[in-house]
Design a protein around this motif. Structure first.
Motif, mmCIF file in Angstrom:
data_model
loop_
_atom_site.group_PDB
_atom_site.id
_atom_site.type_symbol
_atom_site.label_atom_id
_atom_site.label_comp_id
_atom_site.label_asym_id
_atom_site.label_seq_id
_atom_site.Cartn_x
_atom_site.Cartn_y
_atom_site.Cartn_z
ATOM 1 N N HIS A 498 48.630 -4.604 46.169
ATOM 2 C CA HIS A 498 49.369 -5.371 47.184
ATOM 3 C C HIS A 498 48.638 -6.666 47.510
ATOM 4 O O HIS A 498 47.481 -6.629 47.918
ATOM 5 N N CYS A 547 52.533 -7.950 53.247
ATOM 6 C CA CYS A 547 52.441 -7.909 51.796
ATOM 7 C C CYS A 547 53.348 -9.013 51.251
ATOM 8 O O CYS A 547 54.465 -9.211 51.724
ATOM 9 N N LEU A 549 54.540 -9.089 48.160
ATOM 10 C CA LEU A 549 55.607 -8.575 47.306
ATOM 11 C C LEU A 549 56.812 -8.514 48.250
ATOM 12 O O LEU A 549 56.825 -7.740 49.208
ATOM 13 N N HIS A 552 58.463 -5.403 49.431
ATOM 14 C CA HIS A 552 57.584 -4.570 50.273
ATOM 15 C C HIS A 552 57.582 -5.106 51.700
ATOM 16 O O HIS A 552 57.621 -4.347 52.672
ATOM 17 N N MET A 557 56.269 -3.549 55.243
ATOM 18 C CA MET A 557 54.823 -3.791 55.153
ATOM 19 C C MET A 557 54.547 -5.150 55.792
ATOM 20 O O MET A 557 54.274 -6.144 55.110
HETATM 21 CU CU LIG Z 1 53.009 -4.567 48.782
#
Ligand SMILES: [Cu+2]
Length: 571
Positions: A498, A547, A549, A552, A557
């Motif tokens: 991550h 995060c 991403l 995510h 997150m």
């Molecule tokens: Cu992530």
């Protein structure tokens, strides 16, 4: 330096001019095919007032057309080029039918200008204009992108470069901006639906348990590891959630077959300003035949370190110097971490030349270390006693429910490692431990306290969180006192890497180079790994921490970091 500038003026004037070479189309000047690089008369956005218009356009790659969110009609967005010490006003007009925003990634600015709807400002309503205004207090390679809906994944991102006020410690004759990204013809909502149905939906390269047992991958996984993975009902080839099954990997908006090409003259020192603007892709970057000297990470200068390859997380930037001496072309390779596909570009003295494109390497396979057992003695381990959801190894504030499918029982510091799949590639790969800040760290105080944050998730159900709690569940902000010095320890309980980003601040990654820790805004935490960073919370306000991403982040997150008191408030 003066000589270098003259050299650049010469380039502008002459033989390598890009006129008429690339399809102008949707590409901004800096990203056009056959560019000589950032020459002085190139069209960029600079000065005290800058105008950006967020709109819709069709984007085409690989012969297909799809819907994109663009800035000033181009993808990637225009290059913004500023000077340390100036003030800038950026007028952003929203021509979409939905709210938009721009976050200036890595920039130190008043929090109201940070551009995160619901955290730092209300967002920019359709058919309205918002003016960002802030002083430029730093220099280096950065970027900007939407923080609204799924616009960033649909094309709303571009590079931002700030010239230093003092002399640049990095000498170069030519510079290219290289923005890596990923493009899908599926709408982000469709990606999410598929991932929710089956965590490994796009992972079409799955090793079947049968295949493993038949010995097909005997050389890559021990029998003991195979038994363990089978027992855990987990998949050691789940390296990326979204893969080349749907993604085309872009370099400066060009697919591998469009082959974005940048020019150089043999013997020149060429500065490549590399930005990972991808939604869901961590890349392995290399240029076969050319070594790369890393001179800057996340916009901040580091002691030059020469490598053959590096892994770059979403939102990270690296500046590297390459010095090709031969009169030949080189392939720039940005391989996705799971090796399902690659972005490909060419650096060449003349258009029309190209270099071989290396094949995709074997897909990586996760190990017990990636399961958070790196700190355990494998020989003595009793498999029957293992419980990857054993709550006793996490503090009570970590919620271990359905959203957490694993807890790292023995997480280890992996900052000396090159990243998943790059352990044995036969050449030098950058690690975080290789990064040493060129300037001494400004705050020599030892951290007064430690804050631990667990990176948690359930891969099969595509649930992601910090400390087991999604942002939408009303997770409490992480609070810092203004100018407090804190050590933040990120512990990755999941089996994915991550890239974690804090807005409005730089932090120092604790990697052993005390006093010269590398200064970053985004740090990758390897599976089963932990990363510590020291933070001086010197920017009052509310800041996003998440995060990078993007799916995510959307899944939860994400946290708000509050730094108090605000200016004028009582302490
Ligand atoms: Cu992530």
């Amino acid at each position: 330096m003066h000589q270098l500038i003259e050299r650049r003026a010469f380039l502008r004037a002459g033989a390598l001019g890009a006129a008429g070479l690339g399809a102008a189309g949707l590409f901004p000047a800096w990203a056009q095919n056959g560019t000589p690089g950032l020459v002085p008369d190139m069209e960029t956005l600079s000065g005290a007032d800058i105008r950006l218009r967020v709109g819709h356009d069709m984007f085409s790659v690989g012969g297909r057309k799809g819907h994109a969110v663009t800035l000033n009609g181009v993808l990637p967005a225009p290059l913004i080029r500023l000077k340390e010490g100036q003030n800038v006003r950026i007028h952003v007009e929203n021509a979409l039918d939905e709210d938009t925003s721009i976050h200036w990634h890595g920039l130190l600015l008043p929090f109201q200008m940070d551009g995160v709807p619901g955290v730092s400002f209300p967002g920019i309503k359709p058919r309205s204009t918002f003016t960002y205004e802030f002083p430029i207090r730093q220099s280096g390679t950065y970027w900007y992108h939407s923080h609204s809906g799924h616009q960033e994944q649909q094309g709303h991102y571009g590079p931002l470069i700030i010239e230093p006020a003092a002399a640049d410690p990095v000498a170069y004759h030519r510079e290219h901006v290289i923005v890596l990204s990923d493009w899908s013809f599926l709408h982000p909502h469709q990606l999410i639906t598929r991932l929710k149905q089956e965590g490994g939906y796009f992972n079409r390269q799955k090793q079947t348990l049968l295949g493993q047992l038949s010995g097909a991958s005997e050389d890559r996984m021990s029998a003991k590891d195979r038994r363990m993975w089978g027992k855990m009902r987990m998949d050691p080839t789940d390296i990326a959630d979204v893969t080349a099954a749907t993604y085309t990997y872009l370099i400066n908006g060009h697919g591998p077959h469009e082959n974005w090409t940048g020019l150089f003259r043999p013997g020149e020192r060429v500065r490549l300003r590399i930005v990972n603007a991808a939604a869901m892709t961590i890349f392995n970057v290399r240029i076969p035949g050319l070594r790369m000297t890393v001179v800057s990470a996340d916009g901040q200068n580091v002691r030059p370190v020469t490598v053959d390859e590096f892994q770059i997380g979403n939102a990270e930037t690296y500046d590297v110097i390459v010095q090709p001496t031969e009169d030949r072309a080189f392939t720039f390779v940005a391989e996705s971490i799971d090796r399902s596909g690659m972005g490909r570009a060419t650096l060449t003295p003349r258009l029309g030349m190209r270099a071989p494109v290396p094949p995709l390497r074997d897909r990586p396979v996760l190990t017990m270390k990636d399961m958070g057992m790196g700190g355990m003695n494998h020989g003595a381990m009793d498999m029957r006693g293992m419980n990857m959801r054993d709550k006793s190894s996490v503090p009570p504030n970590v919620k271990v429910g359905v959203g957490v499918d694993a807890i790292a029982m023995a997480p280890v510091d992996r900052t000396g490692e090159p990243g998943i799949g790059l352990e044995n590639v036969g050449h030098k790969v950058l690690t975080y431990r290789d990064l040493v800040s060129l300037a001494p760290n400004p705050d020599a105080r030892p951290p007064a306290r430690t804050v631990e944050v667990h990176l948690t998730g359930n891969m099969e159900r595509f649930m992601w969180s910090f400390d087991g709690k999604k942002f939408s569940e009303g997770a409490e902000p992480i609070r810092f006192e203004l100018n407090e010095r804190t050590r933040v320890v990120l512990i990755n309980d999941s089996m994915m890497t991550h890239p974690i980003h804090l807005h409005g601040h730089f932090f120092e990654v604790v990697n052993g180079h005390i006093g010269n820790h590398p200064v970053k805004h985004t740090v990758m935490v390897l599976p089963g790994g932990k990363v510590a960073f020291d933070l001086t919370a010197d920017a009052p306000g509310d800041w996003a921490f998440h995060c990078h991403l993007l799916l995510h982040m959307h899944a939860g997150m994400f946290r708000v970091v509050t730094v108090r008191p605000l200016p004028g408030e009582a302490a």
